[in-house]
Write an enzyme that holds these catalytic residues in place. Structure first.
Site, PDB file in Angstrom:
ATOM      1  N   ASP A  37       0.823  -1.206   0.000  1.00  0.00           N
ATOM      2  CA  ASP A  37       0.000   0.000   0.000  1.00  0.00           C
ATOM      3  C   ASP A  37       0.859   1.258   0.000  1.00  0.00           C
ATOM      4  OD1 ASP A  37      -2.365  -1.418  -0.002  1.00  0.00           O
ATOM      5  OD2 ASP A  37      -2.546  -1.440   2.174  1.00  0.00           O
ATOM      6  N   TYR A  54       6.375 -10.044   6.876  1.00  0.00           N
ATOM      7  CA  TYR A  54       6.297  -8.611   7.135  1.00  0.00           C
ATOM      8  C   TYR A  54       6.800  -8.309   8.539  1.00  0.00           C
ATOM      9  CZ  TYR A  54       3.296  -7.494   3.090  1.00  0.00           C
ATOM     10  OH  TYR A  54       2.793  -7.292   1.821  1.00  0.00           O
TER      11      TYR A  54
END
Length: 246
Positions: free
Chosen positions: A51, A108
């Protein structure tokens, strides 16, 4: 022949990975650099979408060319890329190898600082209040009991399934704060930031650990915590089967 390009980037200046008509993206910048070097239009396929504002210390993308590329190609690519995007490695793979669909796992990290740190204002989220890390880790363990994570996904999305296989999720204390580590076969849009926001609610005492079960079972985004800011999130590792490499 098909190549995998490993990239790393600092995401602040970009509206995410994916090319968009009216916003700067990492994909567009990388494609433009390769197209300039090879003197023809090159389209690349990334391992996933990050994003706006999210960083990546490792992201792979594939592209096709007709002839073998020279050994100094990484140097040449980096000479055209801006300072916040780096080409790390370039290697030939099997013709059918796919950067997105062949990935078996993605990892992540989400970084939090607990005291003001001027050197991490763009790479970590400053949480001023004390956090109960033990309870946050209890909440993170509950994630491993489920597969459907619709409650942590953006409401408007075109995915066929909300199922993800999370293999580990835990908080690590650091000298400056905390790092949340999570690994899964795939992630939904906004999923990690929503998970972190929910676990912070637990750490701040605003939510009980066992409420994680209720939230996940609800399959409702409105039941989970607010998403944390993008600038603390890093895509850190993507894994592939050995069979795709030459």
């Amino acid at each position: 022949m098909r190549y995998f390009l490993e990239l790393a980037y600092f995401g602040k200046a970009y509206h995410g990975w994916q090319r968009q008509p009216d916003a700067a993206s990492v994909q567009e910048v990388a494609e433009n650099a390769l197209s300039t070097l090879l003197q023809k239009k090159i389209e690349i396929v990334g391992a996933g979408r990050t994003d706006a504002g999210v960083h990546a210390s490792q992201l792979y993308a594939h592209f096709d060319v007709e002839e073998k590329l020279p050994e100094n190609m990484i140097f040449r690519i980096n000479s055209l890329l801006p300072k916040d995007i780096a080409a790390v490695e370039l290697f030939e793979v099997q013709p059918e190898a796919h950067a997105r669909f062949d990935a078996t796992a993605r990892s992540y990290e989400y970084h939090i600082v607990q005291k003001k740190n001027v050197f991490q204002i763009n790479t970590a989220y400053w949480v001023k209040k004390d956090l109960d890390v033990e309870k946050m880790n209890e909440g993170a363990k509950i994630l491993l009991e489920y597969k459907n994570f619709k409650c942590f996904s953006r409401s408007r999305t075109d995915v066929r399934t909300y199922n993800c296989e999370i293999s580990h999720a835990y908080w690590e204390k650091t000298t400056s704060g905390l790092v949340f580590h999570i690994k899964a076969d795939r992630f939904l849009r906004n999923m990690v930031r929503a998970i972190v926001g929910t676990l912070l609610e637990i750490g701040l005492g605003k939510m009980h650990v066992q409420e994680m079960h209720t939230i996940i079972q609800s399959e409702s985004r409105s039941e989970a915590g607010a998403s944390v800011p993008a600038h603390g999130l890093f895509l850190t590792k993507i894994e592939y089967p050995k069979s795709i490499f030459n």
